[in-house]
Write a protein that holds these residues in place. Structure first.
Motif, PDB file in Angstrom:
ATOM      1  N   VAL A   3       0.991  -2.577  -8.414  1.00 37.04           N
ATOM      2  CA  VAL A   3      -0.183  -2.103  -7.677  1.00 37.04           C
ATOM      3  C   VAL A   3      -0.459  -3.033  -6.505  1.00 37.04           C
ATOM      4  CG1 VAL A   3      -2.672  -1.695  -7.819  1.00 37.04           C
ATOM      5  CG2 VAL A   3      -1.181  -0.905  -9.655  1.00 37.04           C
ATOM      6  N   ALA A   4      -0.346  -4.333  -6.744  1.00 35.27           N
ATOM      7  CA  ALA A   4      -0.605  -5.310  -5.688  1.00 35.27           C
ATOM      8  C   ALA A   4       0.408  -5.188  -4.549  1.00 35.27           C
ATOM      9  CB  ALA A   4      -0.587  -6.722  -6.267  1.00 35.27           C
ATOM     10  N   LEU A   5       1.631  -4.783  -4.864  1.00 36.69           N
ATOM     11  CA  LEU A   5       2.650  -4.597  -3.830  1.00 36.69           C
ATOM     12  C   LEU A   5       2.530  -3.234  -3.156  1.00 36.69           C
ATOM     13  CD1 LEU A   5       5.814  -6.014  -5.636  1.00 36.69           C
ATOM     14  CD2 LEU A   5       4.638  -7.018  -3.679  1.00 36.69           C
ATOM     15  N   CYS A   6       2.335  -2.210  -3.956  1.00 38.27           N
ATOM     16  CA  CYS A   6       2.385  -0.843  -3.438  1.00 38.27           C
ATOM     17  C   CYS A   6       1.133  -0.424  -2.679  1.00 38.27           C
ATOM     18  CB  CYS A   6       2.645   0.138  -4.574  1.00 38.27           C
ATOM     19  SG  CYS A   6       4.305   0.004  -5.251  1.00 38.27           S
ATOM     20  N   ALA A   7      -0.045  -0.775  -3.174  1.00 39.12           N
ATOM     21  CA  ALA A   7      -1.283  -0.297  -2.549  1.00 39.12           C
ATOM     22  C   ALA A   7      -1.380  -0.697  -1.074  1.00 39.12           C
ATOM     23  CB  ALA A   7      -2.506  -0.765  -3.333  1.00 39.12           C
ATOM     24  N   ALA A  11      -0.974   2.004   1.947  1.00 37.03           N
ATOM     25  CA  ALA A  11      -2.143   2.177   2.815  1.00 37.03           C
ATOM     26  C   ALA A  11      -1.731   2.002   4.271  1.00 37.03           C
ATOM     27  CB  ALA A  11      -3.229   1.169   2.436  1.00 37.03           C
ATOM     28  N   TRP A  12      -0.921   1.004   4.533  1.00 41.29           N
ATOM     29  CA  TRP A  12      -0.454   0.746   5.892  1.00 41.29           C
ATOM     30  C   TRP A  12       0.462   1.860   6.385  1.00 41.29           C
ATOM     31  CZ3 TRP A  12       4.632  -0.849   7.434  1.00 41.29           C
ATOM     32  CH2 TRP A  12       4.726  -1.180   8.782  1.00 41.29           C
ATOM     33  N   LEU A  13       1.440   2.257   5.546  1.00 43.87           N
ATOM     34  CA  LEU A  13       2.393   3.288   5.955  1.00 43.87           C
ATOM     35  C   LEU A  13       1.737   4.642   6.182  1.00 43.87           C
ATOM     36  CD1 LEU A  13       5.431   2.513   3.614  1.00 43.87           C
ATOM     37  CD2 LEU A  13       5.341   2.257   6.103  1.00 43.87           C
ATOM     38  N   MET A  21      -5.834   3.937  -1.709  1.00 46.94           N
ATOM     39  CA  MET A  21      -4.463   3.737  -2.197  1.00 46.94           C
ATOM     40  C   MET A  21      -4.453   2.861  -3.443  1.00 46.94           C
ATOM     41  SD  MET A  21      -2.795   5.731  -0.373  1.00 46.94           S
ATOM     42  CE  MET A  21      -1.167   5.400  -0.967  1.00 46.94           C
ATOM     43  N   GLY A  22      -5.374   1.929  -3.532  1.00 49.29           N
ATOM     44  CA  GLY A  22      -5.476   1.101  -4.734  1.00 49.29           C
ATOM     45  C   GLY A  22      -5.845   1.935  -5.951  1.00 49.29           C
ATOM     46  N   ASP A  93       6.643   9.973  -3.394  1.00 46.44           N
ATOM     47  CA  ASP A  93       7.104   9.594  -4.725  1.00 46.44           C
ATOM     48  C   ASP A  93       8.571   9.170  -4.706  1.00 46.44           C
ATOM     49  OD1 ASP A  93       6.179   9.347  -7.505  1.00 46.44           O
ATOM     50  OD2 ASP A  93       7.854  10.712  -7.873  1.00 46.44           O
ATOM     51  N   ILE A  94       9.371   9.791  -3.864  1.00 43.06           N
ATOM     52  CA  ILE A  94      10.777   9.373  -3.744  1.00 43.06           C
ATOM     53  C   ILE A  94      10.845   7.920  -3.273  1.00 43.06           C
ATOM     54  CG2 ILE A  94      12.937   9.730  -2.448  1.00 43.06           C
ATOM     55  CD1 ILE A  94      12.413  11.761  -4.718  1.00 43.06           C
ATOM     56  N   GLY A  95       9.984   7.560  -2.336  1.00 35.26           N
ATOM     57  CA  GLY A  95       9.922   6.163  -1.892  1.00 35.26           C
ATOM     58  C   GLY A  95       9.566   5.232  -3.037  1.00 35.26           C
TER      59      GLY A  95
END
Length: 127
Positions: A3-7, A11-13, A21-22, A93-95
């Motif tokens: 979560v800390a990496l993905c959110a 959010a940026w992308l 996003m969190g 989701d593929i990402g």
């Protein structure tokens, strides 16, 4: 950690608020944990019944099956939460899958080895 990496990355992308996003990545994490328990229990039951051996091919099939089931739950949830199409949610989701598929494989490999070592150290050879 995911979560800390993905959110922040998502959010940026996607140009979405970090809080939004969190919440989504937190929800995905909860769904993934629940699915992990259900999927692994069912997979291990079939594995024992059929006498399968956890070789590389079976581990890859296990990871792909887990991720396929997760896609069915996450894509509609992400589409709804982010107000995007199912196709866009699928691409998102593929990402995530490209990040988590190797993680799933390595996590389960490590878990299986740790569990086998645990039981071996206690003198039980059937684990």
């Amino acid at each position: 950690m995911a979560v800390a990496l993905c959110a922040p990355t998502l959010a940026w992308l996607m140009g979405k608020p970090l809080l939004s996003m969190g919440i989504l990545t937190g929800a995905i994490s909860l769904v993934a944990m629940a699915w992990n328990m259900i999927y692994n229990a069912a997979f291990e039951r079939v594995e024992r019944a059929r006498g399968w051996v956890r070789n590389t091919g079976l581990r890859v099939a296990h990871a792909l099956g887990f991720e396929a089931g997760l896609i069915l739950a996450i894509v509609p949830m992400a589409a709804w939460w982010l107000s995007i199409s199912l196709w866009e949610a699928f691409l998102l989701d593929i990402g995530l899958l490209l990040f988590f598929l190797p993680y799933t494989y390595l996590y389960n490999l490590g878990y299986d080895r740790a569990r086998a070592a645990y039981w071996r150290n206690r003198g039980y050879s059937g684990a």
